[in-house]
Write a protein that holds these residues in place. Structure first.
Motif, mmCIF file in Angstrom:
data_model
loop_
_atom_site.group_PDB
_atom_site.id
_atom_site.type_symbol
_atom_site.label_atom_id
_atom_site.label_comp_id
_atom_site.label_asym_id
_atom_site.label_seq_id
_atom_site.Cartn_x
_atom_site.Cartn_y
_atom_site.Cartn_z
ATOM 1 N N ALA A 555 98.282 -72.761 -6.880
ATOM 2 C CA ALA A 555 97.286 -71.837 -6.323
ATOM 3 C C ALA A 555 97.899 -70.914 -5.282
ATOM 4 O O ALA A 555 97.498 -69.749 -5.149
ATOM 5 N N GLU A 556 98.895 -71.395 -4.527
ATOM 6 C CA GLU A 556 99.530 -70.542 -3.519
ATOM 7 C C GLU A 556 100.235 -69.363 -4.187
ATOM 8 O O GLU A 556 100.166 -68.229 -3.706
ATOM 9 N N ALA A 557 100.934 -69.635 -5.301
ATOM 10 C CA ALA A 557 101.615 -68.552 -6.009
ATOM 11 C C ALA A 557 100.613 -67.506 -6.487
ATOM 12 O O ALA A 557 100.869 -66.297 -6.422
ATOM 13 N N THR A 558 99.457 -67.963 -6.954
ATOM 14 C CA THR A 558 98.438 -67.024 -7.409
ATOM 15 C C THR A 558 97.895 -66.200 -6.251
ATOM 16 O O THR A 558 97.684 -64.979 -6.383
ATOM 17 N N ALA A 559 97.682 -66.839 -5.108
ATOM 18 C CA ALA A 559 97.166 -66.109 -3.949
ATOM 19 C C ALA A 559 98.173 -65.075 -3.458
ATOM 20 O O ALA A 559 97.811 -63.932 -3.139
ATOM 21 N N VAL A 560 99.446 -65.460 -3.400
ATOM 22 C CA VAL A 560 100.487 -64.516 -2.971
ATOM 23 C C VAL A 560 100.579 -63.362 -3.959
ATOM 24 O O VAL A 560 100.750 -62.195 -3.577
ATOM 25 N N MET A 561 100.475 -63.682 -5.245
ATOM 26 C CA MET A 561 100.511 -62.633 -6.265
ATOM 27 C C MET A 561 99.414 -61.602 -6.020
ATOM 28 O O MET A 561 99.639 -60.387 -6.105
ATOM 29 N N GLY A 562 98.204 -62.051 -5.715
ATOM 30 C CA GLY A 562 97.116 -61.132 -5.468
ATOM 31 C C GLY A 562 97.377 -60.224 -4.282
ATOM 32 O O GLY A 562 97.079 -59.026 -4.315
ATOM 33 N N GLN A 563 97.971 -60.779 -3.221
ATOM 34 C CA GLN A 563 98.273 -59.968 -2.045
ATOM 35 C C GLN A 563 99.359 -58.936 -2.346
ATOM 36 O O GLN A 563 99.272 -57.781 -1.918
ATOM 37 N N LEU A 564 100.389 -59.365 -3.076
ATOM 38 C CA LEU A 564 101.468 -58.439 -3.406
ATOM 39 C C LEU A 564 100.972 -57.327 -4.317
ATOM 40 O O LEU A 564 101.347 -56.154 -4.156
ATOM 41 N N ARG A 565 100.151 -57.675 -5.279
ATOM 42 C CA ARG A 565 99.646 -56.658 -6.202
ATOM 43 C C ARG A 565 98.843 -55.606 -5.449
ATOM 44 O O ARG A 565 98.989 -54.397 -5.675
ATOM 45 N N SER A 566 97.991 -56.052 -4.542
ATOM 46 C CA SER A 566 97.184 -55.102 -3.774
ATOM 47 C C SER A 566 98.058 -54.236 -2.873
ATOM 48 O O SER A 566 97.870 -53.009 -2.778
ATOM 49 N N GLY A 567 99.034 -54.869 -2.204
ATOM 50 C CA GLY A 567 99.903 -54.115 -1.310
ATOM 51 C C GLY A 567 100.752 -53.103 -2.055
ATOM 52 O O GLY A 567 100.879 -51.942 -1.635
ATOM 53 N N LEU A 568 101.355 -53.507 -3.159
ATOM 54 C CA LEU A 568 102.202 -52.592 -3.922
ATOM 55 C C LEU A 568 101.387 -51.430 -4.468
ATOM 56 O O LEU A 568 101.842 -50.281 -4.469
ATOM 57 N N ARG A 569 100.183 -51.715 -4.937
ATOM 58 C CA ARG A 569 99.321 -50.646 -5.460
ATOM 59 C C ARG A 569 99.022 -49.622 -4.355
ATOM 60 O O ARG A 569 99.032 -48.402 -4.597
ATOM 61 N N ALA A 570 98.773 -50.109 -3.151
ATOM 62 C CA ALA A 570 98.463 -49.193 -2.046
ATOM 63 C C ALA A 570 99.670 -48.327 -1.702
ATOM 64 O O ALA A 570 99.544 -47.105 -1.513
ATOM 65 N N TYR A 571 100.862 -48.950 -1.617
ATOM 66 C CA TYR A 571 102.060 -48.177 -1.297
ATOM 67 C C TYR A 571 102.356 -47.151 -2.387
ATOM 68 O O TYR A 571 102.734 -46.011 -2.109
ATOM 69 N N ALA A 572 102.200 -47.546 -3.647
ATOM 70 C CA ALA A 572 102.532 -46.645 -4.749
ATOM 71 C C ALA A 572 101.579 -45.468 -4.819
ATOM 72 O O ALA A 572 101.987 -44.318 -5.033
ATOM 73 N N THR A 573 100.295 -45.718 -4.649
ATOM 74 C CA THR A 573 99.320 -44.622 -4.752
ATOM 75 C C THR A 573 99.355 -43.711 -3.533
ATOM 76 O O THR A 573 98.777 -42.614 -3.565
ATOM 77 N N ASP A 574 100.030 -44.145 -2.465
ATOM 78 C CA ASP A 574 100.223 -43.259 -1.308
ATOM 79 C C ASP A 574 101.322 -42.237 -1.561
ATOM 80 O O ASP A 574 101.556 -41.358 -0.720
#
Length: 740
Positions: A555-574
């Motif tokens: 479950a920790e890997a899944t939670a970290v994955m969700g945070q990374l996906r959101s963060g990377l999406r924000a940086y990329a769309t900026d």
């Protein structure tokens, strides 16, 4: 066939890797066609999938007859049990050409179910290999392969060597089956006892009475010598009597306990017991057999020998701890041993599916039952689970049996008391499906009603007080196992839903491209992980392709994955380029309260001119599938995984994706195989992609159906493995030849 203990483990305690030489050596010691095929599947290369494999023997009439198979559907058994050598079926073609005859995945897809495709699945390659000894054809070996494209020459060499070993061993067994001992004329009933083709190969080469039990259908066969050892007249079709009718009542629990242990682990076993001869008298026999497992580790067949071990004939052999005379034995001790064996088997079951498999594979044959039906309580109702999950060819029969027994199963659960049939009073009322004997057990754990279990038997029997106690105790063990498994399934379902919620439900439709994606969870541990993918709309009309893999399967890997996906999406769309985006995401991961790291690949494509920029953080390089049928990895320099060195910059690579070309991004679970070098697995995938592109043709790769088909073919090799230790994610992106 599982390897023997001294061969299957290295001095360090790890499993011995498969090898062609080891497989050939084991093949030369097999005693039946079924054992030959089982050895090929268990010990041969891991890219032999097992499903749809078959062994044909050339009979005296010149016809190819199916004598052993694995994973063939009922219609294939009916349609291809006999193959004429002059036909166009793959087995006949291999026999006539005297060389391997290969059907690629594309051929099996196009032709299936055309008669020319034979056993084609439309998903895998099928190879048929002639077995020839000294210029004389013996038969044909048909195998399904997990190759998504061409089969390399080195793999064909391995397959031909395996087929040659099978041919020589079959030829040897046939010669021995034809040879009669000069000192003894054949018994009149021998032909009847050898009616089953697998026994005629296995027994004549051994010299003692032989038996075979099909654990899927419940049928048992004896040869003539086995009937003589047990002091019974041979049946016309070689069908063996039930153990309960021939084993001494005091020894039966010991036999059941030993059988349960063997079924749970597979491999060889040996036990001595007394049999009741017809007409009176008792004889002692020794049963030596082997439980054969399929490619998924489930027991499917038992084969072995029965030897007369009466003291008058030979010195008494030392008893094993499982024999009736063992210390602390007796009927009561034997029943306790049986319960312990069943408890150990059920304790290894994690999910409800696992519990049901254990009941089907271990409990049913150990009890000598014809069928077992499990109903589970769901929102106050009893719903059948066993025959819908593991019915196979007997699903319809078990469904009718469940319908027939629904009332009595509800009645037993309501009373919280087991019910047993009474011989002579159980009327079938003209229904041929009604069992001759049965036991209905309420399943109650910690005061909660879990379900109900129906155990049926093919012949009438009287349930003694000891039998009823045994079945009642087993019901408690089964109820506890099911309750634990249901809790696990609930927890896993919630975790899986969380993970799926963090992945894109669908890929966005973007101008100038077509795309396809796949995600497969791990089959080990929590069966959840940190693989993810994304397709982004970037500023200035560009398209972002992201794929990543967080360390771990929890479950920790899944939670970290969700945070990374959101963060990377924000940086990329900026508006940050791929290198800067990965650098910022690496710092984000380092700041999170976790010790996990992640690999990632980020590509940005301008669909108007094909300009491609990218960066990767410890992730496998993407693959370009070109219009000229080439498939190569992009030259994309990489940096460390995310979170390992947050101050390290990532190099930015610039390339171009031409119109009509396709990109494949994937996580390492797609190609990683414990039994093969990683680089070889990658090269095998590249070869398959090249063949697929060449067969699909220029201009036909881009449409969505073709890309979805490619995604299916890429994941096929993973889904056919016995286990999937890692998650799998892939993302395909195709640039259309012209952009509106």
């Amino acid at each position: 066939m599982p390897p023997s203990e001294d061969e299957s483990w290295t001095p360090s305690g790890g499993p011995t890797p498969r090898s062609a030489m080891r497989c050939v050596r084991l093949l030369l010691g097999c005693t039946s066609a079924a054992e030959l095929l089982g050895t090929v599947l268990a010990e041969g290369p891991g890219w032999i999938t097992g499903e749809g494999s078959a062994l044909y023997l050339l009979d005296s009439a010149g016809m190819l007859r199916l004598i052993a198979s694995h994973g063939l559907p009922d219609w294939a058994h009916e349609r291809y049990s006999t193959v004429a050598p002059e036909s166009d079926l793959p087995a006949a073609m291999a026999l006539r050409l005297q060389r391997p005859y290969l059907l690629s995945p594309e051929h099996t897809s196009i032709d299936y179910p055309n008669r020319n495709a034979g056993m084609g699945t439309g998903m895998v390659a099928v190879v048929t290999l002639p077995m020839v000894v000294d210029g004389r054809p013996v038969g044909v070996l048909a195998l399904a392969l997990a190759h998504r494209g061409t089969v390399p020459r080195r793999d064909l060499d391995v397959l031909e060597t395996i087929a040659e070993a099978c041919g020589h061993r079959l030829h040897h067994l046939l010669d021995h089956s034809d040879a009669r001992p000069p000192r003894e004329a054949p018994a009149p009933e021998s032909d009847a006892g050898l009616a089953h083709p697998l026994l005629s190969l296995a027994v004549r080469a051994a010299g003692h009475g032989a038996f075979e039990r099909d654990l899927v259908t419940g049928e048992s066969y004896w040869d003539a010598a086995a009937f003589r050892v047990a002091g019974r007249p041979a049946t016309p079709d070689g069908a063996a009597p039930e153990l309960e009718r021939i084993v001494h009542p005091e020894d039966l629990p010991d036999v059941q306990a030993a059988l349960a242990e063997a079924l749970a682990s597979g491999g060889h076993y040996r036990i001595g017991y007394r049999v009741l001869r017809q007409g009176g008298g008792v004889a002692r026999v020794e049963e030596s057999g082997e439980v054969m497992l399929d490619v998924h580790g489930r027991p499917v067949r038992i084969a072995g020998l029965l030897a007369d071990a009466s003291p008058a004939d030979r010195p008494k052999a030392p008893e094993s701890p499982k024999t009736p005379e063992s210390p602390g034995g007796g009927p009561a001790g034997a029943r306790t041993a049986l319960l312990l064996s069943l408890t150990r088997a059920l304790s290894r079951a994690v999910t409800v599916r696992d519990v049901t498999a254990t009941v089907t594979d271990v409990v049913r044959p150990a009890f000598g039952a014809a069928s077992i039906v499990l109903d589970l309580v769901d929102e106050g109702r009893l719903l059948p689970v066993s025959h819908t999950v593991y019915g196979g060819p007997r699903r319809a029969e078990l469904t009718r049996l469940a319908d027939l027994s629904a009332d009595v199963m509800r009645h037993s659960l309501a009373r919280s008391a087991p019910l047993f049939s009474d011989p002579g009073r159980t009327a079938r009322r003209g229904d041929p499906l009604a069992p001759a004997a049965w036991a209905v057990l309420p399943l109650v754990a910690s005061g909660r009603q879990v379900g109900s279990c129906l155990i049926t038997f093919a012949t009438e029997r009287a349930f003694s007080r000891e039998d009823r106690t045994l079945y009642s105790a087993f019901a408690g063990i089964l109820a506890q196992s099911l309750e634990r498994a249901r809790l696990y399934d609930t927890h896993h379902h919630r975790a899986s839903e969380l993970q799926r919620a963090m992945l894109p439900r669908t890929l966005p439709r973007l101008p100038g491209i077509t795309s396809a994606a796949r995600y497969l969870p791990s089959t080990e541990g929590m069966q959840i992980g940190g693989d993810w993918y994304d397709l982004l709309r970037l500023p200035d009309g560009r398209i972002g392709l992201v794929i990543g893999d967080v360390q771990g399967h929890n479950a920790e890997a899944t939670a970290v994955m969700g945070q990374l996906r959101s963060g990377l999406r924000a940086y990329a769309t900026d508006g940050h380029d791929p290198a800067a985006t990965l650098a910022r995401t690496s710092r984000l991961l380092a700041e999170l309260d976790t010790e996990l790291f992640a690999t990632c690949l980020f590509l940005a494509l301008d669909p108007a001119d094909g300009r491609l920029t990218g960066a990767r953080a410890g992730h496998p390089a993407p693959v370009r599938i070109g219009v000229d049928a080439g498939a190569v990895e992009l030259d994309l320099p990489g940096g460390p995984p995310l979170g390992v060195d947050p101050g390290q910059p990532y190099p930015l690579a610039v390339d171009r994706l031409e119109g009509g070309e396709t990109l494949l991004a994937y996580t390492d679970g797609l190609v990683e195989d414990r039994e093969e070098d990683y680089d070889e697995s990658v090269q095998r995938m590249l070869g398959g992609l090249e063949l697929w592109a060449r067969q699909t043709g220029p201009g036909r790769i881009g449409p969505a159906p073709a890309l979805e088909r490619l995604a299916d073919l890429l994941t096929l090799n993973v889904t056919e493995r016995r286990s999937r230790p890692d998650d799998v994610a892939l993302l395909l992106l195709h640039r259309m030849p012209s952009v509106p």
